[in-house]
Design an enzyme around this catalytic site. Sequence first.
Site, PDB file in Angstrom:
ATOM      1  N   TYR A  65       0.888  -1.177   0.051  1.00 36.49           N
ATOM      2  CA  TYR A  65      -0.070  -0.017   0.333  1.00 36.49           C
ATOM      3  C   TYR A  65       0.786   1.367  -0.045  1.00 36.49           C
ATOM      4  CZ  TYR A  65      -3.850  -3.355   1.509  1.00 36.49           C
ATOM      5  OH  TYR A  65      -4.652  -4.272   1.637  1.00 36.49           O
ATOM      6  N   SER A 211     -13.225  -5.836   1.737  1.00 37.61           N
ATOM      7  CA  SER A 211     -14.190  -5.142   0.773  1.00 37.61           C
ATOM      8  C   SER A 211     -15.527  -5.619   1.362  1.00 37.61           C
ATOM      9  CB  SER A 211     -13.991  -5.578  -0.652  1.00 37.61           C
ATOM     10  OG  SER A 211     -12.812  -5.009  -1.020  1.00 37.61           O
ATOM     11  N   PRO A 212     -15.856  -5.697   2.615  1.00 39.42           N
ATOM     12  CA  PRO A 212     -17.089  -6.242   3.190  1.00 39.42           C
ATOM     13  C   PRO A 212     -18.347  -5.026   2.758  1.00 39.42           C
ATOM     14  CG  PRO A 212     -16.038  -4.885   5.020  1.00 39.42           C
ATOM     15  CD  PRO A 212     -15.241  -5.189   3.854  1.00 39.42           C
ATOM     16  N   LEU A 213     -17.988  -3.651   2.261  1.00 39.11           N
ATOM     17  CA  LEU A 213     -19.158  -2.995   1.801  1.00 39.11           C
ATOM     18  C   LEU A 213     -18.984  -2.886   0.203  1.00 39.11           C
ATOM     19  CD1 LEU A 213     -18.906  -0.122   4.369  1.00 39.11           C
ATOM     20  CD2 LEU A 213     -20.439  -1.940   4.158  1.00 39.11           C
ATOM     21  N   GLN A 215     -16.739  -1.968  -1.850  1.00 34.50           N
ATOM     22  CA  GLN A 215     -15.957  -0.602  -2.074  1.00 34.50           C
ATOM     23  C   GLN A 215     -17.108   0.490  -2.400  1.00 34.50           C
ATOM     24  OE1 GLN A 215     -13.516  -1.241  -5.703  1.00 34.50           O
ATOM     25  NE2 GLN A 215     -12.567  -2.954  -4.762  1.00 34.50           N
ATOM     26  N   GLY A 216     -17.836   0.627  -1.335  1.00 34.55           N
ATOM     27  CA  GLY A 216     -18.998   1.490  -1.064  1.00 34.55           C
ATOM     28  C   GLY A 216     -20.348   1.158  -1.895  1.00 34.55           C
ATOM     29  N   LEU A 217     -20.424  -0.013  -2.503  1.00 33.15           N
ATOM     30  CA  LEU A 217     -21.831  -0.299  -3.460  1.00 33.15           C
ATOM     31  C   LEU A 217     -22.764  -0.583  -2.341  1.00 33.15           C
ATOM     32  CD1 LEU A 217     -22.966  -0.922  -5.994  1.00 33.15           C
ATOM     33  CD2 LEU A 217     -22.271  -3.198  -5.776  1.00 33.15           C
ATOM     34  N   LEU A 218     -22.511  -1.252  -1.110  1.00 35.64           N
ATOM     35  CA  LEU A 218     -23.358  -1.878  -0.159  1.00 35.64           C
ATOM     36  C   LEU A 218     -23.741  -0.658   1.097  1.00 35.64           C
ATOM     37  CD1 LEU A 218     -22.299  -5.759   0.409  1.00 35.64           C
ATOM     38  CD2 LEU A 218     -24.604  -4.814  -0.328  1.00 35.64           C
ATOM     39  N   LYS A 221     -25.156   4.373  -1.443  1.00 35.24           N
ATOM     40  CA  LYS A 221     -24.642   5.619  -2.068  1.00 35.24           C
ATOM     41  C   LYS A 221     -25.062   5.622  -3.680  1.00 35.24           C
ATOM     42  CE  LYS A 221     -20.795   8.616  -2.848  1.00 35.24           C
ATOM     43  NZ  LYS A 221     -19.168   8.995  -2.225  1.00 35.24           N
TER      44      LYS A 221
END
Length: 324
Positions: A65, A211-213, A215-218, A221
């Site tokens: 990273y 990536s539990p969300l 990358q924002g999809l869940l 938004k």
Amino acid sequence: MNHAYRTLGKEGPQLSPIGIGCWQFSRGANAVGRYWDDVGEEDMQAIVRASLAGGINWFDTAEVYGNGASERALADALDREEASLETVYIADKWWPAGRKASSIEKTIGARRDALNQRPIALYQIHQPFSFSSAGKEMEAMLALKHRGEIGEIGVSNFNEKRMLEAYDTLHAEGVPLASNQIKYSLLDRRAEQNGLFDTCRELGISVIAYSPLEQGLLTGKYHQDPDAIKKKRGPRKWMGRFRSGYLEKTKPLMNLLEATAEHHEATVSQVVLSWMVHYHGDLVFAIPGASSEKHAAEHAGALNVRLSDNEAEQISKASWDVQL
């Protein structure tokens, strides 16, 4: 505030079920770091402060990273908060591409320096590809553990076969494999079908879900504003999951999540994270990223959201209909 911490693996430290993924702390320092929008130093500090204040006690970073930029930024922020070396934990990862297992020992000094000599509570092989076998990698990890340079040993993105090779090498020396960090979410439940979850549960290996969300999809938004993804840095804007067809397909799940969130006076992401870390008992830890203080506080708040068994099952059933 909920401090229901749980053991990592069989004998690791007591961690909050939710940690913070620190890929976003890369400062755009290399190709991997440029995946995300820049997060400024003040924002990174606020993220760490809000996480700690909300009961989150661990952070996941990696060598790749930003070529150590994330490690340095995280350690600096923890130092400024005077975060305890004994009760606030760092999970780090060695990057294997183009390397042999011998690199694990050769580069640990650089990792420790990047982290300002903060302890590495969990050291993980970041990917399953290198010039060495999983067994050789574990032998190098064991050497570090025996010298006290790392705490627990983990892997990341390993399939069941390679994970078992790592497990067997460690087990022969009386050392457990603490965890396997994998991509897992309500939209990507392959690990429940390919035997990985069953094996982890049987052997006492924790699953760390990145990536539990999605990358924002869940978060909902992009369902509310599909054009918002076009403003983001990196390849997400071209991914099929952010296109109108898949957004429409996942709408039934999002509607259920929104209704559940309203019932709990919570946010959609908090409901998702609560489902992630409770539906499978104590098996799964989740490490959402955070690009703002608000995100971090929201993730920490998910520690206090507990779904009923019926709610969790309804969400599970709805998610199976909308897999990636």
